[in-house]
Structure formats: structure tokens, C-alpha cells
Design an enzyme around this catalytic site. Structure first.
Site, PDB file in Angstrom:
ATOM      1  N   GLY A  12       1.007  -1.841   0.090  1.00 57.48           N
ATOM      2  CA  GLY A  12       0.054   0.263  -0.111  1.00 57.48           C
ATOM      3  C   GLY A  12       0.584   1.186  -0.208  1.00 57.48           C
ATOM      4  N   PRO A  16       6.955   7.584  -5.702  1.00 61.06           N
ATOM      5  CA  PRO A  16       6.643   8.412  -6.927  1.00 61.06           C
ATOM      6  C   PRO A  16       7.808   7.556  -8.018  1.00 61.06           C
ATOM      7  CG  PRO A  16       8.173   8.806  -4.396  1.00 61.06           C
ATOM      8  CD  PRO A  16       7.554   7.985  -5.068  1.00 61.06           C
ATOM      9  N   ALA A  17       6.373   7.320  -8.870  1.00 61.41           N
ATOM     10  CA  ALA A  17       7.004   7.018 -10.243  1.00 61.41           C
ATOM     11  C   ALA A  17       8.494   7.340 -10.644  1.00 61.41           C
ATOM     12  CB  ALA A  17       5.693   6.673 -11.042  1.00 61.41           C
ATOM     13  N   GLY A  19      11.796   9.856 -10.686  1.00 63.18           N
ATOM     14  CA  GLY A  19      12.976  10.173 -10.120  1.00 63.18           C
ATOM     15  C   GLY A  19      14.149  10.223 -11.119  1.00 63.18           C
ATOM     16  N   LEU A  20      15.336  10.579 -10.059  1.00 61.78           N
ATOM     17  CA  LEU A  20      16.663  10.902 -10.999  1.00 61.78           C
ATOM     18  C   LEU A  20      17.578   9.767 -10.770  1.00 61.78           C
ATOM     19  CD1 LEU A  20      17.638  13.511 -11.807  1.00 61.78           C
ATOM     20  CD2 LEU A  20      18.945  14.033  -9.570  1.00 61.78           C
ATOM     21  N   GLY A  21      17.921   9.744 -11.628  1.00 62.77           N
ATOM     22  CA  GLY A  21      19.371   9.116 -11.886  1.00 62.77           C
ATOM     23  C   GLY A  21      20.742   9.373 -10.977  1.00 62.77           C
ATOM     24  N   ASP A  46      17.457   8.218  -7.078  1.00 62.61           N
ATOM     25  CA  ASP A  46      18.405   6.801  -7.586  1.00 62.61           C
ATOM     26  C   ASP A  46      19.507   6.739  -7.424  1.00 62.61           C
ATOM     27  OD1 ASP A  46      17.277   3.891  -7.652  1.00 62.61           O
ATOM     28  OD2 ASP A  46      19.370   4.537  -9.096  1.00 62.61           O
ATOM     29  N   TYR A  51      28.281   4.047  -7.250  1.00 64.54           N
ATOM     30  CA  TYR A  51      28.365   5.150  -7.915  1.00 64.54           C
ATOM     31  C   TYR A  51      29.200   6.021  -8.071  1.00 64.54           C
ATOM     32  CZ  TYR A  51      23.717   3.387  -9.929  1.00 64.54           C
ATOM     33  OH  TYR A  51      22.630   2.911 -10.563  1.00 64.54           O
ATOM     34  N   LYS A  80      21.143   0.925  -3.115  1.00 67.35           N
ATOM     35  CA  LYS A  80      21.464  -0.556  -3.917  1.00 67.35           C
ATOM     36  C   LYS A  80      22.929  -1.348  -3.680  1.00 67.35           C
ATOM     37  CE  LYS A  80      20.048   0.688  -8.101  1.00 67.35           C
ATOM     38  NZ  LYS A  80      20.529   2.646  -8.465  1.00 67.35           N
ATOM     39  N   HIS A 113      22.166  -5.155  -6.239  1.00 67.15           N
ATOM     40  CA  HIS A 113      21.634  -4.457  -7.334  1.00 67.15           C
ATOM     41  C   HIS A 113      22.148  -5.273  -9.057  1.00 67.15           C
ATOM     42  CE1 HIS A 113      24.876  -0.455  -8.862  1.00 67.15           C
ATOM     43  NE2 HIS A 113      23.483  -1.183  -9.890  1.00 67.15           N
TER      44      HIS A 113
END
Ligand code: A2P
Length: 316
Positions: A12, A16-17, A19-21, A46, A51, A80, A113
């Protein structure tokens, strides 16, 4: 005011669909990128330990919250687990390191990941013996530890990345399926079989490299950039939009989450506004015809030399 779409996770929770990579966002660039994104209205960032920029992302989040651009509760942060921390005893320390770097008490979503394991402390293997096989460290062991980290409230949700239906299905033996699977997805790799599986099992698919990732260092062929595709350009013209906006809006139209990367303020704003685009059925059908199972990130990197992994077996 740009429309913001939320997808409902199995329990439920509203996700938020858009986002920023931040993959390939250099540490000195990512701070400004995240600050700009939060100011513009992004509510989903994200990240990943590998990274190498989580400290800068974290600083930008802290400063964005202090500036009143967003609250922690409104913001969704994903990170990740790197491949060297798949053993049960390494999962929680890896997440704690990410939380320290991000300056957060919890992440909203923590993902395995890759379905690939390395010896502890190996960032990128240089010899075959630096890999571990999934017989040596079963994904089920890693998944159980991920669920433990979630139960310890270090992550609100847990999920996976770069996994296909067969591999995800095997996780059900541990008792619970992932909330999210994050995979490469764009008109040349539409992931229809996986999307059908995810929908049937209440798993949200997050699309990475939605713009067809311009960096093709991982491939030997010279597939032209998706952003230059004439059909995408035509639809962009019809909608008075840009090709990038078409690709992002297409992902949202399919009820997937989408995380375009940019470190450029103008493009960060442009991508955000893609949320307002609407397609006709004809336009969706035209884009559907572009599917050809093409991966910009083909996994060869993990299969080189003495690696025990085969590229085409990663995504099963
Ligand atoms: P930049 O960071 O300079 O904006 P993907 O998320 O598919 O991997 O794509 C990211 C790549 O696309 C990056 O090189 C990024 O460059 C570029 N990019 C991001 N947004 C746009 C846009 N709106 N138009 C063109 N290129 C973009």
C-alpha cells in the site's frame, strides 16, 4: 504545477514513479544536480553505493531539506547493495555505510544491485577467483538478509535489480517477493514478459537507462542513440515535446517507474515536465513496434576473462 504520479506497492506504500538517476553523475556534479532536482519538484532520487557519489547526494538532500524544498517524509531515496556484500553478514554493514554516506536514518528502498557476487572488498574483479558463484552465495541468502535489514527499519522497502522472472520467483522460497525490480527498459527493450510477471505479482518495475543511455562504452556495436530515433522525434513533434520527454512519458504511461539521469539543470527540468505528456493509442502502438530486445548495458562486463558468469544468463 507538474502532475506527479505515484505507484502503489504491494503493502500500500505510495512510490513516486518518476525520479532522478545518479549513475555516472560525477561527485562534483551530482550535488548541484540533486539540489536542482529537489527545487524543481523531484521526490525520488535513485542512488547506489558503487556510483561513488552517495556522500554528495546526501549533502544535497540535507541542504535541500534545510532550504525547505522537500521534507524527508516526502522524499523517496533508493540505494543498492554492491556485489561484494552478498553474504548474510555483509548486507547490513553495507547498508549502514550507505546510510552514513547519505546522512539518513533509513532508505526508502534498498535493492540487490546484480545477481552476481564478488569476494568481499572487491569492487570490480580483475581475476576469476575474485568472483563468487551463486552456488557459493545463493541469492536467497542475500535476500533473507535484505528482509532482515528491512525488519530492522534500515530500509522501508526491499527489492532487486537486473533480475528476470525465474530468478525473482526463486526468492519466494524465502517467504516474500521483492517490492521493486529495477532493470534497463526503453522502447528497444520493452521487457514485456518481465512486466507481465511483475504486474501479476504486485512488483513495480523501475526502468533504468530510459533514454537509451548515451554511454555505449559497454557495447561494441554502434546502435544509434534512441534519442535520435525518427519515430520518437515525430511523436515529440506531434506533442510539442522533446524526444527525452517522449521516452520518459512512455515509461510512465506503462505504469513503470522511471529514473532518467542528468546533471544539467535545464534537462533535469525538461525531464520533470515529461510527467504532463499524454499519448494517443496510436502513438503508444507506434512505440510498441520499436521493441527488439536490445540492451545498451549487455552484461559483458561481468562475463569477461575467467568470470564464472555468462552475460545472457544474468537476466533470467
Ligand atoms: P546529462 O547528464 O549531461 O544531461 P539514461 O538515464 O538513459 O542513462 O540517460 C542519461 C544520459 O542522457 C546522460 O548522458 C544525460 O546527460 C542525457 N540526458 C538526460 N536528459 C536528457 C535530455 N532531456 N535530453 C538529452 N539528453 C539527456
Amino acid at each position: 504545477m507538474t502532475y506527479q504520479k505515484y505507484l502503489t506497492l504491494r503493502d500500500g506504500t505510495e512510490f513516486p514513479a518518476f525520479g532522478l538517476g545518479t549513475w555516472k553523475s560525477a561527485p562534483d556534479e551530482v550535488y548541484e544536480a540533486v539540489r536542482a532536482a529537489l527545487e524543481i519538484g523531484y521526490r525520488h532520487i535513485d542512488c547506489a553505493a558503487i556510483y561513488g557519489n552517495e556522500a554528495e547526494v546526501g549533502q544535497a538532500i540535507a541542504d535541500g531539506i534545510a532550504a525547505g524544498d522537500v521534507t524527508r517524509q516526502e522524499l523517496w531515496v533508493t540505494s543498492k547493495l554492491w556485489n561484494d556484500s552478498h553474504r548474510r553478514q555483509h548486507v547490513r554493514p553495507a547498508l549502514e555505510k550507505t546510510l552514513t554516506d547519505l546522512g539518513l536514518d533509513y532508505v526508502d528502498l534498498y535493492l540487490i544491485h546484480w545477481p552476481i557476487a564478488f569476494r568481499h572488498g572487491v569492487e570490480f574483479p580483475e581475476s576469476g577467483d575474485q568472483f563468487l558463484t551463486l552456488d557459493e552465495v545463493p541469492i536467497e541468502e542475500t535476500w533473507e538478509a535484505m528482509l532482515g535489514a528491512r525488519d530492522a527499519e534500515l530500509a522501508r522497502q526491499v527489492g532487486v535489480s537486473n533480475m528476470g522472472p525465474e530468478r525473482i520467483e526463486a526468492l519466494s522460497s524465502v517467504g516474500e517477493l521483492p517490492a521493486v525490480d529495477q532493470v534497463e527498459c526503453h522502447p528497444h527493450l520493452q521487457q514485456r514478459k518481465l512486466l507481465t510477471y511483475c504486474t501479476a505479482n504486485d512488483i513495480v518495475l523501475t526502468a533504468y537507462s530510459p533514454l537509451g543511455s548515451k554511454d555505449r562504452a559497454h557495447r561494441k556495436d554502434d546502435e544509434p542513440p534512441l534519442l535520435d530515433h525518427p519515430l520518437i522525434a515525430d511523436i515529440a513533434d506531434e506533442l510539442d515535446a522533446t524526444p527525452a520527454q517522449v521516452l520518459i512519458a512512455w515509461a510512465l504511461e506503462r505504469d513503470t517507474s522511471v529514473i532518467p539521469k542528468s546533471v544539467n539543470r535545464g534537462r533535469i527540468a525538461e525531464n520533470f515536465e515529461a510527467q504532463d505528456l499524454e499519448f494517443s493509442d496510436l502513438q503508444m502502438e507506434a512505440i510498441a513496434s520499436l521493441d527488439k530486445g536490445y540492451r545498451y548495458l549487455d552484461g559483458e562486463f561481468f562475463a569477461r576473462g575467467e568470470s564464472p558468469y555468462e552475460a545472457d544468463q544474468i537476466w533470467i
